[in-house]
Motif scaffolding. Structure first.
Motif, PDB file in Angstrom:
ATOM      1  N   SER A 144      46.886  44.338  39.703  1.00 25.13           N
ATOM      2  CA  SER A 144      45.799  44.464  38.731  1.00 25.13           C
ATOM      3  C   SER A 144      45.330  43.124  38.156  1.00 25.13           C
ATOM      4  CB  SER A 144      46.188  45.413  37.598  1.00 25.13           C
ATOM      5  OG  SER A 144      47.419  45.036  37.001  1.00 25.13           O
ATOM      6  N   PRO A 145      46.187  42.088  38.025  1.00 26.45           N
ATOM      7  CA  PRO A 145      45.678  40.829  37.490  1.00 26.45           C
ATOM      8  C   PRO A 145      44.603  40.164  38.349  1.00 26.45           C
ATOM      9  CG  PRO A 145      48.059  40.913  37.236  1.00 26.45           C
ATOM     10  CD  PRO A 145      47.666  42.080  38.097  1.00 26.45           C
ATOM     11  N   HIS A 146      44.578  40.495  39.650  1.00 26.79           N
ATOM     12  CA  HIS A 146      43.553  39.921  40.518  1.00 26.79           C
ATOM     13  C   HIS A 146      42.674  40.989  41.174  1.00 26.79           C
ATOM     14  CE1 HIS A 146      47.056  40.626  43.245  1.00 26.79           C
ATOM     15  NE2 HIS A 146      46.088  41.128  44.017  1.00 26.79           N
ATOM     16  N   GLY A 147      42.858  42.254  40.819  1.00 30.87           N
ATOM     17  CA  GLY A 147      42.109  43.335  41.456  1.00 30.87           C
ATOM     18  C   GLY A 147      40.615  43.269  41.159  1.00 30.87           C
ATOM     19  N   ASP A 148      39.814  43.546  42.162  1.00 31.09           N
ATOM     20  CA  ASP A 148      38.356  43.562  42.019  1.00 31.09           C
ATOM     21  C   ASP A 148      37.827  44.962  41.738  1.00 31.09           C
ATOM     22  OD1 ASP A 148      37.862  40.709  42.878  1.00 31.09           O
ATOM     23  OD2 ASP A 148      38.829  41.470  44.693  1.00 31.09           O
ATOM     24  N   ARG A 178      35.276  49.127  37.968  1.00 27.25           N
ATOM     25  CA  ARG A 178      35.624  47.719  37.799  1.00 27.25           C
ATOM     26  C   ARG A 178      36.765  47.565  36.780  1.00 27.25           C
ATOM     27  NH1 ARG A 178      33.830  46.083  42.401  1.00 27.25           N
ATOM     28  NH2 ARG A 178      31.606  46.536  42.722  1.00 27.25           N
ATOM     29  N   PRO A 179      37.516  46.468  36.861  1.00 21.91           N
ATOM     30  CA  PRO A 179      38.606  46.249  35.893  1.00 21.91           C
ATOM     31  C   PRO A 179      38.150  46.281  34.444  1.00 21.91           C
ATOM     32  CG  PRO A 179      38.782  44.714  37.735  1.00 21.91           C
ATOM     33  CD  PRO A 179      37.479  45.434  37.907  1.00 21.91           C
ATOM     34  N   ALA A 180      36.934  45.815  34.176  1.00 20.20           N
ATOM     35  CA  ALA A 180      36.435  45.781  32.794  1.00 20.20           C
ATOM     36  C   ALA A 180      36.293  47.173  32.190  1.00 20.20           C
ATOM     37  CB  ALA A 180      35.092  45.058  32.746  1.00 20.20           C
TER      38      ALA A 180
END
Length: 390
Positions: A144-148, A178-180
Motif C-alpha cells: 500500500s505505501p507504493h500502490g497506485d 485510488r489510494p487517496a
C-alpha cells in the motif's frame, strides 16, 4: 543497468539477477522501515514487474503463470517482502481483464501500475444509480505505501439488504479506486514479512462507478489468466520456493568458512551438514517440480479449452502443490535454521532469523492452510468447486 526489451521474460530474469544482491543488501532497511524503498520500487517498475500480467498489446510482458512463478522465485531469493509486494502488485494486469477495456484503461492508463489491497469481501457496497456507495475496513494491503490502485472486496446490498444469488450465496464485487480514497492505518507490526507495508485501510460512503468494480466469474479478456479466478494465486508458490533456495544459497556460500563444532570439521566436510543439505535439496526439488508440472498442465488445459473436469482436476493439483510449497519451504528453512545453530538467533548475523520469521508469516495466508486440503478433497470426491480460489 536495465537491459533493452525489459518486458520479455528472459530480460526480466536477467535484470532481477542483477538486482538480487541489492535486495539482500537492502534487507535490513526494508525490515526496519516496514516498506519497500522507493528506489527499489522504481527499479521494479523499470524492469516491468508490475506489468508482467498485462498483455503485450497494453505494453506489458504477458507472462504465463509459470513465468510469473519463476520471476517471483528469483525476487524471493533477494528479499521475501519485495517478492510479496511484486506478487500482489502485478495483479493489476489480471484485474484489468475483468473490466471492460475502456474502464480498464481509466483505472490502468499504462501497464506498470501496482495494485494493493484485500479482495476478500469485508466491506459493504450499497447499489445506487451508476455504481456503489462503499463503506468498510480491510486488512493486509500489501504494498500500500507504493500502490497506485487499491482493491477492496465488498458484499452487495440494495436498500440495506444483503443480495443473494440463486444458490443463497452473498453476491460480492471487487472495487477499484485510488489510494487517496482510503484512510490507511499503520498497523503492520508483525513477526515477519515486515517490509511489505501491509496496512489496514478504510473508507466511508465512497462512490465507486459501476464500471470500476468486477466479478471474478465474468472475465472480459480471453486467455488462461482469466478463464478461472485462481490466476492470482498460481504464481504464489514462487515466493516460498525462492526463500528456501536463498537459505540453501547461503549454506553453499559459507560452507568453506564455517566449522561444524560437533565434528570439528569444515561444513563442506561435515557429514551432518552434507546430509541436511541433501535432504533439503531433495525436498525442494520434488516440491518445485510438483508446482511447475501442475501449473504448466493447467495452463495447457486452459489454452486448449479442455473439458471442465480436466481443468478442475489440475486446479486442484495446482492448489495442493502450492500449499505444499509453503509448508515444505517452512520445513526446509527450519531445518537450516537448526543446522546453523546459535548464530541463527542473531537478527543480522545470518539470513535465518528473518527467513524463519518470513516463512512462518507467509504460511498464515489462506493458500497454506489445512482448509485447502479439505476443499480439494471434497472436489476429488465429487463435490463442486465452490471456492473461487483453489
Amino acid at each position: 543497468m536495465i537491459t533493452h526489451e525489459a518486458n520479455s521474460f528472459s530480460n526480466i530474469l536477467v535484470n532481477l539477477r542483477d538486482l538480487r544482491g541489492e535486495l539482500r543488501n537492502s534487507a535490513r532497511e526494508i525490515e526496519e522501515h516496514r516498506r519497500i524503498p522507493l528506489n527499489i520500487i522504481e527499479r521494479l517498475r523499470g524492469i516491468g514487474i508490475f506489468g508482467m500480467c498485462f498483455p503485450q498489446s497494453w505494453g506489458g510482458a504477458g507472462l504465463t503463470s509459470i513465468e510469473q512463478i519463476l520471476v517471483l522465485e528469483e525476487l524471493a531469493r533477494g528479499d521475501t517482502a519485495t517478492a510479496w509486494c511484486a506478487m500482489i502488485g502485478c495483479d493489476s494486469g489480471i484485474y484489468s481483464g475483468f473490466l471492460e477495456e475502456k474502464s480498464a484503461k481509466e483505472i490502468f492508463p499504462h501497464a506498470n501500475l501496482a495494485v494493493a489491497g484485500w479482495i476478500h469481501p469485508q466491506g459493504k457496497a450499497e447499489i445506487v444509480d451508476g455504481g456503489y456507495i462503499v463503506t468498510g475496513k480491510w486488512r493486509f494491503a500489501s504494498g500500500s505505501p507504493h500502490g497506485d490502485v487499491i482493491s477492496a472486496g465488498c458484499f452487495l446490498y440494495r436498500n440495506g439488504n444483503l443480495i443473494l444469488d440463486d444458490n443463497g450465496k452473498p453476491l460480492w464485487r471487487v472495487m477499484l479506486a485510488r489510494p487517496a480514497d482510503y484512510l490507511f492505518s499503520d498497523t503492520w507490526f508483525t513477526t515477519g514479512l515486515r517490509g511489505s507495508g501491509s496496512q489496514d485501510y478504510s473508507t466511508q460512503e465512497l462512490f465507486i462507478p459501476e464500471q470500476h468494480a468486477f466479478n471474478f466469474s465474468a472475465p472480459k479478456r480471453q486467455g488462461p489468466l482469466h478463464k478461472t479466478p485462481d490466476a492470482i494465486l498460481r504464481k504464489m508458490a514462487g515466493i516460498p520456493l525462492g526463500l528456501a533456495r536463498a537459505c540453501l544459497d547461503y549454506i553453499y556460500d559459507v560452507a568453506d568458512d564455517r566449522t561444524d563444532r560437533i565434528n570439528d570439521v569444515k561444513w563442506r566436510n561435515s557429514k551432518r551438514v552434507q546430509t541436511a543439505v541433501a535432504n533439503a535439496e531433495n525436498q525442494l526439488f520434488i516440491t518445485r517440480n510438483a508446482v511447475l508440472t501442475s501449473v504448466s498442465t493447467l495452463w495447457q488445459a486452459l489454452e486448449a479449452d479442455a473439458a471442465h473436469d480436466d481443468i478442475t482436476h489440475w486446479r486442484v493439483q495446482s492448489a495442493l502443490s502450492r500449499r505444499n510449497a509453503f509448508q515444505t519451504a517452512r520445513t526446509i528453512v527450519s531445518s537450516l535454521y537448526d543446522l546453523q545453530g546459535g548464530g541463527s538467533i542473531y537478527t543480522h548475523e545470518t539470513p535465518f532469523d528473518r527467513a524463519l520469521r518470513d516463512i512462518n508469516t507467509i504460511c498464515q495466508h489462506a493458500v497454506a492452510q489445512e482448509k485447502v486440503l479439505q476443499v480439494c478433497g471434497d472436489i476429488l470426491l465429487g463435490g463442486k468447486v465452490e471456492d473461487y480460489f483453489i
